[in-house]
Design an enzyme around this catalytic site. Structure first.
Site, PDB file in Angstrom:
ATOM      1  N   CYS A  19       0.847  -1.198   0.000  1.00  0.00           N
ATOM      2  CA  CYS A  19       0.000   0.000   0.000  1.00  0.00           C
ATOM      3  C   CYS A  19       0.881   1.246   0.000  1.00  0.00           C
ATOM      4  CB  CYS A  19      -0.990  -0.043   1.164  1.00  0.00           C
ATOM      5  SG  CYS A  19      -2.310   1.173   0.982  1.00  0.00           S
ATOM      6  N   HIS A  44      -3.627  -4.863  -0.685  1.00  0.00           N
ATOM      7  CA  HIS A  44      -3.211  -5.458   0.586  1.00  0.00           C
ATOM      8  C   HIS A  44      -3.205  -6.982   0.461  1.00  0.00           C
ATOM      9  CE1 HIS A  44      -3.111  -2.004   3.362  1.00  0.00           C
ATOM     10  NE2 HIS A  44      -3.947  -1.475   2.490  1.00  0.00           N
ATOM     11  N   GLU A  68      -2.235  -9.103   2.539  1.00  0.00           N
ATOM     12  CA  GLU A  68      -2.633  -9.704   3.824  1.00  0.00           C
ATOM     13  C   GLU A  68      -4.141  -9.648   4.041  1.00  0.00           C
ATOM     14  OE1 GLU A  68      -1.624  -6.718   3.360  1.00  0.00           O
ATOM     15  OE2 GLU A  68      -2.366  -5.329   4.873  1.00  0.00           O
TER      16      GLU A  68
END
Lengths: 250, 147
Positions: free
Chosen positions: B27, B127, B129
Site C-alpha cells: 500500500c 493489501h 494480507e
C-alpha cells in the site's frame, strides 16, 4: 472493475455478537472471532465489528479480541464503537483493524475525524452515521447507539465528515434496522448524491434482493447482520442475486 | 517518510537492500519505494524510478474495495498467479506504467501500477494480507523469490 461489497456486521456486546430490532431487544448470536472467520471463509468482502456497549467495556479486552480476529482472517476488518480520541484509533489499528469507525465521538468533536485522517490517512477512517427520519422530512443523526438525537441533519453531517477526511460513510437507517423490510433507499440515494467518498448502506436487509437494491441505489457496499447470523441467507446467495442484476461482485 | 527518517530507518532500509535483503512494500509501502510522492509533496526512498500522484479523475476516493490486478509482465514470478482480484484502500498511486510495473489496475478509466518489482525490491498497492487467496498466493511467490 471495482466490485461492490457485501459486509456482514458483528454488533458485539460483552464479548458476544448480538442483534436487536430498531437498536433495542438484543439477542445473542455467537462468538465474534468465530463468526468473523466463518464469514471470511464464506466469501464476505469485509467484516465490520461494532462494539455496541461503547465505553462500558474494558478497552484492553476489546483490543485483544480484535487482535485475535485480525490475525486469523484474510479480508479487511473495520472496528468501531466508543472511540473518542486519536489514541484509541491508533490502538485499534495496531491491533490489526484495517479501518476504524467513528460515530458519537466525532459528532461530539468533529476535529477527531481530521486529526485521525491526517495521522493515519483517510483510507482507514470511517464515519458511521445512525440516521432516523424526521416527521417533517429529512433525517437526523443520532448518538450514543441511537439513544440521543444530535443537533445534526444526517446528510449535512455526512458531507462535513467527508470534507474533514473520513474516507467512507457507514450509514445506518434506524427506522429500517432489524425490521428486515429493505434499506431506506431514499437515504442511500441522498447520501451517495451528496458525498464523493464510498458509502456503505446499513439497516433493513431481510433478503438478498434488498442488498442488491441498496447497491443499485449507489452504495459501494451493503452491510447486513440478521440475515447472515440467523442463517436465513448466505453471502454467496446475496452475491448471486447481485450478479443476476448486473452488479460487479467478487 | 517523516516517521522513517525520525527512526533512522531510511538509511537502514537502503543498507539492508544493498546488502541483499528482499523488500516488499504494501500500500503506502509501495509508494515509499519510489522517488517522490505528491501526498505531502515528499521525497521517498528512491529505490525505484517513478513518482506517486493523486488519483484525480476517479469518481469516488479513496479507491476502496476489491479490484482486478492485470498482469503486464505475465512471465515474472510475482505475476504468476495473475489476473486476480485484490483489496485496495488508497487515494494515491503510481499512475500508468513505470519500468518496474508488473501488473496494473483500472478505475474509472484511470490506470495505475498495482504490482511492481525490480531486483530484490517489490511492492503491492493492494493489501495481500487482506486479499484472501489472491493475497496468500502473492506472499508465497515473494517468499519463494526471497528464499
Amino acid at each position: 472493475m471495482l466490485r461492490r461489497r457485501v459486509i456482514p456486521c458483528l454488533d458485539v456486546s460483552g464479548g458476544r455478537v448480538v442483534k436487536g430490532v430498531n437498536f433495542v431487544n438484543l439477542r445473542d448470536c455467537g462468538e465474534p472471532v468465530e463468526a468473523a472467520l466463518r464469514y471470511a471463509e464464506q466469501g464476505a468482502d469485509e467484516i465490520v465489528w461494532l462494539n455496541i456497549t461503547a465505553g462500558g467495556e474494558d478497552a484492553g479486552a476489546l483490543c485483544r479480541a480484535v487482535e485475535r480476529a485480525a490475525e486469523r482472517i484474510d479480508i479487511p476488518l473495520t472496528v468501531g464503537g466508543g472511540i473518542n480520541r486519536v489514541g484509541r484509533v491508533r490502538e485499534l489499528l495496531l491491533a490489526g483493524a484495517d479501518k476504524v469507525s467513528l460515530n458519537t465521538g466525532a459528532l461530539a468533536r468533529p476535529s477527531l475525524i481530521s486529526e485521525a485522517a491526517e495521522r493515519f490517512g483517510s483510507q482507514c477512517i470511517v464515519c458511521a452515521i445512525d440516521a432516523r427520519r424526521e416527521p417533517e422530512g429529512g433525517w437526523r443523526a443520532y448518538v450514543d447507539g441511537g439513544r440521543k438525537a444530535s443537533d445534526w441533519d444526517a446528510v449535512a453531517w455526512g458531507a462535513l465528515a467527508a470534507e474533514l477526511g473520513a474516507g467512507e460513510l457507514l450509514v445506518t437507517s434506524m427506522d429500517a434496522d432489524g425490521v428486515q423490510d429493505g434499506y431506506d433507499l431514499e437515504l442511500v440515494r441522498t447520501i451517495c448524491g451528496t458525498v464523493d467518498v464510498p458509502v456503505v448502506a446499513s439497516g433493513g436487509a431481510g433478503r438478498p434482493s434488498h442488498l442488491a437494491d441498496a447497491l443499485e441505489a449507489g452504495a459501494e457496499a451493503a452491510l447486513a447482520a440478521s440475515i447472515f447470523h440467523d442463517g436465513t441467507h448466505t453471502i454467496e446467495e446475496v452475491k448471486e442475486t447481485c450478479r443476476e442484476r448486473g452488479l460487479p461482485m467478487r | 517518510m517523516a516517521a522513517l527518517r525520525r527512526g533512522g530507518l531510511v538509511d537502514a532500509v537502503r543498507a539492508a537492500v544493498a546488502d541483499g535483503a528482499h523488500l516488499l512494500g504494501v500500500c503506502v509501502g509501495l509508494q515509499l519505494l519510489f522517488e517522490r510522492s505528491a501526498e505531502g509533496d515528499t521525497p521517498c526512498l528512491g529505490l525505484l524510478p517513478g513518482t506517486v500522484a493523486h488519483l484525480d479523475g476517479v469518481e469516488r476516493l479513496p479507491h476502496m474495495g476489491w479490484n482486478d490486478v492485470e498482469p503486464v509482465v505475465p512471465d515474472h514470478p510475482l505475476a504468476a498467479d495473475l489476473p486476480a482480484v485484490a483489496y485496495f484502500a488508497h487515494s494515491y498511486a503510481v499512475r500508468g506504467r513505470v519500468p518496474s510495473t508488473l501488473a496494473e489496475t483500472e478505475l474509472d478509466g484511470v490506470r495505475f501500477s498495482s504490482l511492481v518489482g525490480a531486483g530484490r525490491v517489490a511492492g503491492a498497492q493492494f493489501h495481500p494480507e487482506r486479499s484472501a487467496r489472491a493475497g496468500h498466493a502473492l506472499l508465497e511467490r515473494f517468499l519463494a523469490l526471497a528464499a
